[in-house]
Design an enzyme around this catalytic site. Structure first.
Site, PDB file in Angstrom:
ATOM      1  N   GLU A 301      43.503  42.511  35.122  1.00  0.00           N
ATOM      2  CA  GLU A 301      44.497  43.173  35.549  1.00  0.00           C
ATOM      3  C   GLU A 301      44.326  43.993  36.757  1.00  0.00           C
ATOM      4  O   GLU A 301      43.420  44.823  37.023  1.00  0.00           O
ATOM      5  CB  GLU A 301      45.148  44.364  34.625  1.00  0.00           C
ATOM      6  CG  GLU A 301      45.560  43.542  33.208  1.00  0.00           C
ATOM      7  CD  GLU A 301      46.775  42.556  33.536  1.00  0.00           C
ATOM      8  OE1 GLU A 301      47.533  42.774  34.282  1.00  0.00           O
ATOM      9  OE2 GLU A 301      46.752  41.423  33.027  1.00  0.00           O
ATOM     10  N   CYS A 335      49.072  52.071  39.372  1.00  0.00           N
ATOM     11  CA  CYS A 335      49.241  50.475  39.716  1.00  0.00           C
ATOM     12  C   CYS A 335      50.799  50.212  39.590  1.00  0.00           C
ATOM     13  O   CYS A 335      51.304  49.309  40.424  1.00  0.00           O
ATOM     14  CB  CYS A 335      48.538  49.445  38.800  1.00  0.00           C
ATOM     15  SG  CYS A 335      48.722  49.699  37.112  1.00  0.00           S
TER      16      CYS A 335
HETATM   17  P1  NAD Z   1      38.183  48.464  41.948  1.00  0.00           P
HETATM   18  O1  NAD Z   1      38.543  47.119  41.957  1.00  0.00           O
HETATM   19  O2  NAD Z   1      37.614  49.180  43.385  1.00  0.00           O
HETATM   20  O3  NAD Z   1      36.963  48.743  40.969  1.00  0.00           O
HETATM   21  C1  NAD Z   1      37.359  48.461  39.587  1.00  0.00           C
HETATM   22  C2  NAD Z   1      36.200  48.417  38.912  1.00  0.00           C
HETATM   23  O4  NAD Z   1      35.239  47.242  39.245  1.00  0.00           O
HETATM   24  C3  NAD Z   1      35.095  49.632  39.136  1.00  0.00           C
HETATM   25  O5  NAD Z   1      34.472  49.877  37.996  1.00  0.00           O
HETATM   26  C4  NAD Z   1      34.220  49.012  40.100  1.00  0.00           C
HETATM   27  O6  NAD Z   1      33.017  49.805  39.959  1.00  0.00           O
HETATM   28  C5  NAD Z   1      34.193  47.772  39.633  1.00  0.00           C
HETATM   29  N1  NAD Z   1      33.456  46.536  40.389  1.00  0.00           N
HETATM   30  C6  NAD Z   1      33.506  46.583  42.008  1.00  0.00           C
HETATM   31  N2  NAD Z   1      32.875  45.432  42.493  1.00  0.00           N
HETATM   32  C7  NAD Z   1      32.646  44.644  41.329  1.00  0.00           C
HETATM   33  C8  NAD Z   1      32.059  43.322  41.283  1.00  0.00           C
HETATM   34  N3  NAD Z   1      31.521  42.801  42.353  1.00  0.00           N
HETATM   35  N4  NAD Z   1      31.660  42.956  39.740  1.00  0.00           N
HETATM   36  C9  NAD Z   1      31.890  43.683  38.934  1.00  0.00           C
HETATM   37  N5  NAD Z   1      32.643  44.847  38.933  1.00  0.00           N
HETATM   38  C10 NAD Z   1      32.945  45.338  40.252  1.00  0.00           C
HETATM   39  O7  NAD Z   1      39.410  49.302  41.762  1.00  0.00           O
HETATM   40  P2  NAD Z   1      39.495  50.950  41.635  1.00  0.00           P
HETATM   41  O8  NAD Z   1      39.487  51.433  42.828  1.00  0.00           O
HETATM   42  O9  NAD Z   1      38.624  51.331  40.598  1.00  0.00           O
HETATM   43  O10 NAD Z   1      41.042  50.965  41.022  1.00  0.00           O
HETATM   44  C11 NAD Z   1      42.401  50.882  41.985  1.00  0.00           C
HETATM   45  C12 NAD Z   1      42.772  49.390  41.515  1.00  0.00           C
HETATM   46  O11 NAD Z   1      43.300  48.979  40.146  1.00  0.00           O
HETATM   47  C13 NAD Z   1      44.091  49.416  42.368  1.00  0.00           C
HETATM   48  O12 NAD Z   1      44.267  48.042  42.989  1.00  0.00           O
HETATM   49  C14 NAD Z   1      45.361  49.379  41.125  1.00  0.00           C
HETATM   50  O13 NAD Z   1      46.559  48.693  41.375  1.00  0.00           O
HETATM   51  C15 NAD Z   1      44.522  48.646  40.158  1.00  0.00           C
HETATM   52  N6  NAD Z   1      45.051  48.856  38.565  1.00  0.00           N
HETATM   53  C16 NAD Z   1      45.547  48.006  38.134  1.00  0.00           C
HETATM   54  C17 NAD Z   1      46.140  48.150  36.862  1.00  0.00           C
HETATM   55  C18 NAD Z   1      46.927  47.190  36.020  1.00  0.00           C
HETATM   56  O14 NAD Z   1      47.139  47.327  35.102  1.00  0.00           O
HETATM   57  N7  NAD Z   1      47.333  45.982  36.959  1.00  0.00           N
HETATM   58  C19 NAD Z   1      45.810  49.414  36.305  1.00  0.00           C
HETATM   59  C20 NAD Z   1      45.135  50.502  36.842  1.00  0.00           C
HETATM   60  C21 NAD Z   1      44.795  50.152  38.199  1.00  0.00           C
END
Ligand code: NAD
Length: 532
Positions: A301, A335
């Protein structure tokens, strides 16, 4: 043991009633605000403690640490956490695989019982947990309440969903001379990788869905919000979760997260976060590692560029309230946040007047004092948002805001910012900013508004305001988003009522909190048994 093999009636507790959402806390009620302030005081006394990794029930320390900071007071350390790296992948996987051997064959009663008990403990500790969210991610009281309320909902909802999946309503066609069975079995070890913005609800939701289906988990919370995840894991343990079912491993996404996703024994990845990282996970998971005997499932997501489309006949006061709440609630860091208001040209100027007046009433400051808006999550995010604002000032007309809110303190505070006259297709109209920045776009009419709304790579949430039945139906058919709202704001999805997940680059449309969600954490098995 398969989920279906346990008769539903064997779960003989009071919990079998129908699902009801956890009610919102009424902070206006006498004594409730006092209780919240007392919880904030208690938790303030616990800030700065150190938390361990939990692998197979053992506490593990690493040389490197993660410091989780209060975005409203960056000098205040909320929690010190271990930092799992590549060396911790194998121990975490071994522990999760070992726990899977027994957890996958525990009774449905035991698994759902764990969720119901977890829900009860969350309810008992609600104020304390809300306080942790206020300090760790700068949520105000109502936003923190919604996050914890949703977590409780996930416990109650997914437990009932597991019971429903096991019910005999899904029996297959019976061939003559055979008994034909159809049931759901767990997948294996899942990597659960949540974001920081719903640091309790999303983190817990993906974990609870995993374990109620009999899977075991390596949980890597976001480095911006590991403390609330540590509290949640403590609660699971307190509710009787066996060792190794959830292995708590804060760590860097790029090293630990990536390596867990790539591991041949990882059976699936449940991720919520940005488009960039989601796509990276999709790619890494698609590669077959040596020794890997399955195709990894990915539940991804991702981001949004959500729009509210306003018709000329809409009640502009109600629209201004809805847009302001959806654009600036939790500093626009949802989001589902409204980042584009697309307004019919006949009411465009009038709307901007109402919106400006409404937005300028928003209070900013330390959310411990229950301001409308707190700080954005970290310095990097603040700088990125301010950069978008500068581009916006060149590409459009600044209506209000446009700078850091330095008067609110030394935290990462940004004024709620509205930029009008933004052109469809421009950078600000297309890219996810993830902060308190709303762009306003003029449309020729409602149909044109829908066209603009659909013209991004995302498809998460959207809303329309119109009195016309015909236009409502048009939006229901044509507005290409996973979660559409009519005559209300586009944030605030409620478990059960609004299963949540997006189209296009917003994700795999998993519909968290909905009737199809647990299927993603199981595989169906069909057995044709000849009667002898
Ligand atoms: P992010 O993608 O930076 O990080 C999300 C998670 O992924 C963190 O735990 C991070 O440490 C991990 N991560 C980073 N690089 C990785 C890799 N290479 N392999 C595995 N894991 C890795 O996102 P964020 O800043 O934590 O959250 C904000 C984003 O989340 C926004 O884009 C928002 O729209 C989205 N979001 C979407 C939903 C939805 O339901 N669609 C809900 C909430 C947030």
């Amino acid at each position: 043991m398969a989920i279906l093999e346990i008769p539903v009636r064997s779960y003989g507790t009071a919990h079998q009633g129908t699902f009801r959402n956890e009610p919102a806390t009424d902070f206006g009620k006498s004594g409730i605000a006092r209780e919240m302030r007392a919880a904030l005081d208690r938790v303030r006394g616990q800030l700065g403690r150190e938390y361990d990794l939990v692998i197979g029930g053992h506490r593990v320390r690493t040389a490197e640490k993660i410091h989780s900071l209060n975005p409203a007071r960056p000098s205040q350390i909320v929690g010190i956490h271990q930092k799992a790296a590549k060396e911790q992948v194998e121990p975490a996987m071994t522990a999760a695989l070992k726990a899977f051997e027994s957890w996958s064959s525990t009774s449905l009663e035991e698994r759902t019982g764990l969720l119901f008990r977890t829900g009860e403990i969350l309810r008992e500790r609600k104020f304390e947990l809300m306080a942790w969210l206020v300090y760790e991610v700068s949520k105000n009281w109502a936003e923190a309440d919604a996050d914890i309320g949703e977590t409780i909902d996930f416990c109650e909802f997914y437990a009932r969903e597991a019971l429903r999946l096991a019910s005999h309503g899904r029996a297959p066609v019976q061939l003559p001379g055979e008994i034909d069975h159809f049931f759901y079995v767990p997948l294996g070890v899942g990597a659960v990788i949540p974001p920081w913005n719903f640091p309790c609800a999303i983190m817990a939701g993906m974990t609870l869905a995993s374990i109620v289906c009999g899977n075991t988990v390596i949980l890597k919370p976001s480095s911006d919000s590991p403390t609330i995840a540590a509290k949640f894991v403590e609660i699971l343990e307190g509710a009787g979760m066996p060792e190794g079912v959830v292995n708590f491993c804060p760590g860097s996404g790029a090293s630990f997260g990536d390596a867990v996703v790539a591991h041949p024994k990882t059976r699936y990845v449940a991720f919520t976060g940005s488009r960039e990282v989601g796509l990276r996970i999709n790619k890494v998971a698609a590669d077959r590692a040596p020794g890997q005997i399955w195709i990894k499932r990915t539940i991804l997501e991702m981001g949004g560029k959500d729009a509210m489309v306003v018709d000329a006949d809409a009640d502009l006061d109600s629209v201004a309230d809805g847009v302001a709440a959806a654009a600036f609630g939790f500093q626009g860091q949802k989001c589902s946040a409204c980042s584009r208001a697309i307004i019919d040209e006949r009411v465009y100027d009038k709307f901007l007047e109402r919106l400006k007046e409404r937005v300028e009433r928003i209070t900013i400051g330390d959310p411990a004092a229950n301001t409308n808006m707190g700080a954005v999550i970290n310095e990097g995010s603040m700088n990125s948002i301010l950069n978008y604002i500068e581009i916006g000032k060149r590409e459009g007309r600044l209506i209000t805001g446009g700078a850091r809110a330095t008067e609110a303190g030394d935290g990462y505070f940004i004024q709620p910012t509205v930029i009008a006259d933004i052109q469809p297709g421009s950078k600000l109209e297309q890219e996810e900013i993830f902060g308190p920045v709303l762009v306003v776009i003029k449309s020729r009419n409602f149909e044109h508004g829908l066209e603009i709304a659909n013209d991004t790579e995302f498809g998460l949430t959207g809303a329309v305001y119109t009195g016309s039945r015909e236009k409502i139906e048009l939006a229901m058919r044509e507005f290409h988003v996973g979660n559409l709202y009519i005559n209300r704001k586009c944030t605030g999805a409620i478990v059960g009522a609004h299963p949540f997940g997006g189209f296009n680059m917003s994700g795999t449309d998993s519909k968290a909190g909905g009737p199809d969600y647990l299927l993603l954490f199981t595989q169906a098995k069909s057995v044709g048994e000849k009667i002898i």
